[in-house]
Design a protein around this motif. Sequence first.
Motif, PDB file in Angstrom:
ATOM      1  N   ALA A 281       0.825  -1.206   0.000  1.00  0.00           N
ATOM      2  CA  ALA A 281       0.000   0.000   0.000  1.00  0.00           C
ATOM      3  C   ALA A 281       0.861   1.259   0.000  1.00  0.00           C
ATOM      4  O   ALA A 281       0.592   2.217  -0.732  1.00  0.00           O
ATOM      5  CB  ALA A 281      -0.940  -0.013   1.205  1.00  0.00           C
ATOM      6  N   VAL A 282       1.936   1.240   0.803  1.00  0.00           N
ATOM      7  CA  VAL A 282       2.830   2.398   0.862  1.00  0.00           C
ATOM      8  C   VAL A 282       3.583   2.542  -0.452  1.00  0.00           C
ATOM      9  O   VAL A 282       3.786   3.657  -0.949  1.00  0.00           O
ATOM     10  CB  VAL A 282       3.799   2.260   2.049  1.00  0.00           C
ATOM     11  CG1 VAL A 282       4.857   3.353   2.010  1.00  0.00           C
ATOM     12  CG2 VAL A 282       3.032   2.318   3.375  1.00  0.00           C
ATOM     13  N   TRP A 283       3.994   1.424  -1.054  1.00  0.00           N
ATOM     14  CA  TRP A 283       4.710   1.450  -2.333  1.00  0.00           C
ATOM     15  C   TRP A 283       3.863   2.097  -3.422  1.00  0.00           C
ATOM     16  O   TRP A 283       4.345   2.902  -4.211  1.00  0.00           O
ATOM     17  CB  TRP A 283       5.107   0.028  -2.712  1.00  0.00           C
ATOM     18  CG  TRP A 283       5.740  -0.093  -4.065  1.00  0.00           C
ATOM     19  CD1 TRP A 283       6.947   0.380  -4.452  1.00  0.00           C
ATOM     20  CD2 TRP A 283       5.171  -0.742  -5.205  1.00  0.00           C
ATOM     21  NE1 TRP A 283       7.186   0.070  -5.769  1.00  0.00           N
ATOM     22  CE2 TRP A 283       6.112  -0.623  -6.260  1.00  0.00           C
ATOM     23  CE3 TRP A 283       3.970  -1.421  -5.436  1.00  0.00           C
ATOM     24  CZ2 TRP A 283       5.877  -1.157  -7.514  1.00  0.00           C
ATOM     25  CZ3 TRP A 283       3.745  -1.956  -6.693  1.00  0.00           C
ATOM     26  CH2 TRP A 283       4.686  -1.824  -7.718  1.00  0.00           C
ATOM     27  N   LYS A 284       2.570   1.761  -3.447  1.00  0.00           N
ATOM     28  CA  LYS A 284       1.687   2.372  -4.432  1.00  0.00           C
ATOM     29  C   LYS A 284       1.526   3.870  -4.174  1.00  0.00           C
ATOM     30  O   LYS A 284       1.442   4.668  -5.101  1.00  0.00           O
ATOM     31  CB  LYS A 284       0.324   1.682  -4.412  1.00  0.00           C
ATOM     32  CG  LYS A 284       0.342   0.235  -4.910  1.00  0.00           C
ATOM     33  CD  LYS A 284      -1.051  -0.315  -5.116  1.00  0.00           C
ATOM     34  CE  LYS A 284      -1.749   0.362  -6.263  1.00  0.00           C
ATOM     35  NZ  LYS A 284      -3.057  -0.230  -6.570  1.00  0.00           N
ATOM     36  N   GLU A 285       1.486   4.227  -2.913  1.00  0.00           N
ATOM     37  CA  GLU A 285       1.296   5.635  -2.566  1.00  0.00           C
ATOM     38  C   GLU A 285       2.549   6.461  -2.846  1.00  0.00           C
ATOM     39  O   GLU A 285       2.478   7.685  -2.999  1.00  0.00           O
ATOM     40  CB  GLU A 285       0.906   5.755  -1.091  1.00  0.00           C
ATOM     41  CG  GLU A 285       0.383   7.124  -0.711  1.00  0.00           C
ATOM     42  CD  GLU A 285      -0.095   7.187   0.729  1.00  0.00           C
ATOM     43  OE1 GLU A 285      -0.320   8.300   1.232  1.00  0.00           O
ATOM     44  OE2 GLU A 285      -0.239   6.105   1.353  1.00  0.00           O
ATOM     45  N   MET A 286       3.721   5.792  -2.943  1.00  0.00           N
ATOM     46  CA  MET A 286       4.977   6.514  -3.145  1.00  0.00           C
ATOM     47  C   MET A 286       5.061   7.175  -4.511  1.00  0.00           C
ATOM     48  O   MET A 286       5.943   8.012  -4.747  1.00  0.00           O
ATOM     49  CB  MET A 286       6.169   5.559  -2.981  1.00  0.00           C
ATOM     50  CG  MET A 286       6.538   5.270  -1.537  1.00  0.00           C
ATOM     51  SD  MET A 286       8.003   4.224  -1.432  1.00  0.00           S
ATOM     52  CE  MET A 286       9.242   5.341  -2.062  1.00  0.00           C
ATOM     53  N   LYS A 287       4.174   6.820  -5.429  1.00  0.00           N
ATOM     54  CA  LYS A 287       4.245   7.422  -6.759  1.00  0.00           C
ATOM     55  C   LYS A 287       4.087   8.937  -6.712  1.00  0.00           C
ATOM     56  O   LYS A 287       4.492   9.636  -7.635  1.00  0.00           O
ATOM     57  CB  LYS A 287       3.199   6.815  -7.677  1.00  0.00           C
ATOM     58  CG  LYS A 287       1.761   7.095  -7.269  1.00  0.00           C
ATOM     59  CD  LYS A 287       0.787   6.412  -8.215  1.00  0.00           C
ATOM     60  CE  LYS A 287      -0.653   6.691  -7.828  1.00  0.00           C
ATOM     61  NZ  LYS A 287      -1.601   6.002  -8.726  1.00  0.00           N
TER      62      LYS A 287
END
Length: 472
Positions: A281-287
């Motif tokens: 979830a955090v990885w997706k939000e890092m965009k």
Amino acid sequence: MQTDPDKTTPGGSSSSTMLGPESLRQELLCPICYDTLQDPVILECSHNTCRGCIDRLWGGQAACSCPLCRREHPDKRYTPNHLLGALIQAYLCRMERECQFCQQQEEKLVGETPAPVSQPMQRFVTVEDAAQQYKEKLKATTVLQEHHLQGLKVLQEQQEERVLEIKAQYLTLERNISSQFTEMHHWLQQKEQGMMKELKREEEKLLEEVECTQKSFKEEIKMTEENMSHLKDRLEEQDPAIFLTKITSFVEKFCVERTLPVTAPLKGLSLGQFMGPIQYAVWKEMKSIIQPVLCPVTLDPKTNHPNLILSENLTSVRMGEPAEFQNSPLRFNKSICVLGSKGFSTGTHYWEVKVKDKTSWDVGLAKESVNRQEIVKVKPKNGYWAIWLRKGQEIRALDSPSRILTLKTKPQKIGVYLDYEGGQVSFYNADDMSHLYTFKDNFTETLYPMLSPGVNKDGTNEESMKLFHLKL
């Protein structure tokens, strides 16, 4: 020096008034190679050398000078000395004839007892002359060694400058890496702290609800214990008259059936929020913090070669049958390629191209002014910065000179990164982001993404090339 009495000048005078053979031979020697002059040239200081020797001597030097008088020749000018060349040829022919004559005379005298001669034919030089000749040779050698030493010092200075450049570049790249990761670390720390605060708020809320329920339970327990005490005291009364005193109101008050209080279902902390796929979830939000922004590259139908077919959404290209297009200076007529619809003249940009199952392709950038009407070699001096695949496996960076890239795996996607102000074009295997090659240049005009799906003569290269953005 003892002279040869048998040698006279054409006019009948003694050779003492002219250069002797040995002195003449010394005059015909090159001061650089110490051999007879070959293709002689005369310098502006009037000294003669071999053309090849002076070219080699001056070729690797910044400051050029005569090897004899050390006069500087910054323009590296000399003139062919045809007269001296003809003289040397005549001298060599004469010496060859004399050697042949001596050999014939020696053959005639074989077996005969030589007659004693009163005067030997040997030639002698004084110690002073011999010393002077070798001093001249050593001086010329010293000049060559000085030039060699100067060249070495220049190379050494260049290497020292290179060391400083590498160290400065290291510091710049170190700061860039630290800045990139510091930004991600800061964002991750903020995200972590935010989740921890949210977890703490949920815990406090649940604990407050539990404490409120516990308080009501304590009050209920206390009241129940007091009722039980009254009931116990009444039951222990032995006197019937006293026991029955106000028994009706007592029973109404204490003998009422009580039910347990209704409580909400027991709730815990949110496992779905705090025990789920947090990293994903955090990885997706890092965009939202990734730089450069993944740019939406599309193809320009005004530029594609007539043999290229573009998809309707202008994100893929493949080879096909020639189509009729309106001739335009914007369209590639002989080079099988197509440009992107949007050019870049500032900033940093990144995009990816799918090249899976292809045996030939070109991927890169082209400047706006490239010649689109002729076949050109794809290289930086012609306005292209690109890599290509040929024969299904040979990947080459089209630099000057071109360089074969040795890779562990064949890329299925190629990533292209442009830093316009930094003068950098880099290529990556987009599957694992391993670096393939980097061009460094000074960009002065708009650059466009460039694709070529390659020819498809044998039917093994029919797959399309597809542009797309990396979606996190």
